[in-house]
Design an enzyme around this catalytic site. Structure first.
Site, mmCIF file in Angstrom:
data_model
loop_
_atom_site.group_PDB
_atom_site.id
_atom_site.type_symbol
_atom_site.label_atom_id
_atom_site.label_comp_id
_atom_site.label_asym_id
_atom_site.label_seq_id
_atom_site.Cartn_x
_atom_site.Cartn_y
_atom_site.Cartn_z
ATOM 1 N N ASP A 47 0.822 -1.210 0.000
ATOM 2 C CA ASP A 47 0.000 0.000 0.000
ATOM 3 C C ASP A 47 0.853 1.255 0.000
ATOM 4 O OD1 ASP A 47 -2.478 -1.080 0.039
ATOM 5 O OD2 ASP A 47 -2.748 -0.984 2.204
ATOM 6 N N LYS A 69 -3.255 3.075 -2.711
ATOM 7 C CA LYS A 69 -4.447 3.876 -2.947
ATOM 8 C C LYS A 69 -4.192 5.293 -2.483
ATOM 9 C CE LYS A 69 -6.547 0.652 -0.750
ATOM 10 N NZ LYS A 69 -7.397 -0.315 -0.111
ATOM 11 N N MET A 180 -7.673 9.526 9.046
ATOM 12 C CA MET A 180 -8.346 9.976 7.825
ATOM 13 C C MET A 180 -9.296 11.131 8.127
ATOM 14 S SD MET A 180 -9.193 6.224 6.173
ATOM 15 C CE MET A 180 -9.711 5.454 7.695
HETATM 16 N N1 SAH Z 1 -3.912 0.599 9.283
HETATM 17 C C1 SAH Z 1 -3.359 1.925 9.452
HETATM 18 C C2 SAH Z 1 -4.375 3.010 9.195
HETATM 19 C C3 SAH Z 1 -4.925 3.037 7.785
HETATM 20 S S1 SAH Z 1 -6.006 4.384 7.503
HETATM 21 C C4 SAH Z 1 -2.741 2.029 10.840
HETATM 22 O O1 SAH Z 1 -2.962 1.164 11.693
HETATM 23 O O2 SAH Z 1 -1.975 2.968 11.048
HETATM 24 C C5 SAH Z 1 -4.878 5.603 6.865
HETATM 25 C C6 SAH Z 1 -4.757 6.756 7.842
HETATM 26 O O3 SAH Z 1 -3.817 6.430 8.859
HETATM 27 C C7 SAH Z 1 -4.209 8.035 7.254
HETATM 28 O O4 SAH Z 1 -5.207 8.784 6.582
HETATM 29 C C8 SAH Z 1 -3.744 8.748 8.485
HETATM 30 O O5 SAH Z 1 -4.819 9.257 9.242
HETATM 31 C C9 SAH Z 1 -3.145 7.599 9.283
HETATM 32 N N2 SAH Z 1 -1.703 7.429 9.067
HETATM 33 C C10 SAH Z 1 -1.080 6.295 8.726
HETATM 34 N N3 SAH Z 1 0.251 6.451 8.703
HETATM 35 C C11 SAH Z 1 0.478 7.746 9.035
HETATM 36 C C12 SAH Z 1 1.646 8.522 9.207
HETATM 37 N N4 SAH Z 1 2.865 8.004 9.000
HETATM 38 N N5 SAH Z 1 1.513 9.817 9.572
HETATM 39 C C13 SAH Z 1 0.304 10.355 9.774
HETATM 40 N N6 SAH Z 1 -0.844 9.657 9.634
HETATM 41 C C14 SAH Z 1 -0.761 8.363 9.280
#
Ligand code: SAH
Length: 269
Positions: A47, A69, A180
């Protein structure tokens, strides 16, 4: 349980799928299980938010497929991803499905597990360090603190929160973490205010956690919209609403004062 070996059905040797949480973007926040699964992989479907910089050396024997995505555009649809995953596993490959953070936190991981089950493919899930906890921590914000907050709610801002959700979060009175959530910040902040959350409640927005351009913008609930607009806040970002945000500044009186004033903000690089 570690990565599973192939099994045979009739004359076809069926491969496996391992859903791997890749953590929040820092290569050293990959788990040992994640590194092991990548090393053994024949195919890696990854991803956009999965750590991909060093993927070729982490998975030296694998074909790397970018199914990333982006907001608003889907290079490979969710169904397409599941089909690719199943197709490679049915061809006998050890497939790693590498995701950002943890596969079961807004990662559609459970849908992919169900797709494997439907197709008789053995699937393992390797938990990852979720951005919901690690990204605030990278900005110095703990989600709980004795006497300040004894719970946290992690919620998706993909769609605007309902009035019931906003009311429930306000009543709970503990830390709120929104993933998000940049696009729905107006409904979140106005909704929490409408349900009685104090306007001086601290809010932190941490963008691009663990990257060289990580940035934390701190304001208050009543100022956050204006502050986010003037700072040009963008996704990916983790939002934290709660008193715990103040702890990022403990010992820094000037910054504590900034958080206390609704019309100003601090950007912490
Ligand atoms: N499964 C992932 C989340 C997926 S949804 C987890 O557990 O982290 C994707 C959202 O995660 C992004 O829109 C943002 O809100 C957050 N996100 C993921 N990685 C990030 C990062 N390095 N910095 C800031 N936000 C992050």
């Amino acid at each position: 349980m570690t990565a599973q070996s192939s099994r045979s059905t009739g004359s076809v040797s069926v491969g496996t799928v391992t859903l791997v949480g890749g953590g929040p973007g820092a290569p050293d926040l990959l788990t040992v299980a994640a590194v092991t699964a990548l090393r053994q992989a024949d195919v890696v479907l990854f991803d956009r938010l999965a750590p991909s910089d060093d993927l070729a050396s982490l998975a030296p024997g694998a074909t790397l497929i970018d199914v990333g995505k982006r907001a608003g555009s889907h290079p490979v649809s969710q169904t397409g991803i599941e089909e690719l995953m199943v197709e490679h596993a049915l061809a006998g490959k050890r497939v790693v499905r590498l995701k950002g953070g943890d596969p079961y936190v807004f990662g559609r991981g459970s849908e992919e597990v169900l797709a494997c089950h439907r197709n008789g493919i053995a699937v393992t899930v390797v938990s990852g360090v979720t951005s919901a906890i690690a990204v605030p921590a990278a900005a110095g914000i703990p989600l709980t603190h004795r006497g300040i907050s004894h719970a946290f709610t992690v919620i998706s801002g993909h769609a605007p929160l309902t009035d019931n959700e906003l009311e429930g979060l306000t009543l709970l009175g503990s830390t709120i973490v929104v993933l998000m959530g940049v696009g729905t910040l107006p409904t979140l902040s106005q909704g929490l205010l409408r349900h009685g959350m104090p306007g001086d409640m601290p809010v932190a927005i941490i963008e691009r956690g663990f990257s060289p351009t990580q940035r934390a913008t701190v304001s208050t609930l009543s100022a956050v919209l204006a502050v986010a607009a003037s700072a040009g806040v963008r996704s990916p970002a983790v939002l934290v609403v709660g008193e715990v945000v103040r702890l990022a500044f403990s010992g820094d009186a000037a910054a504590e004062d900034l958080v206390a004033r609704a019309s100003e903000f601090a950007v912490i690089d």
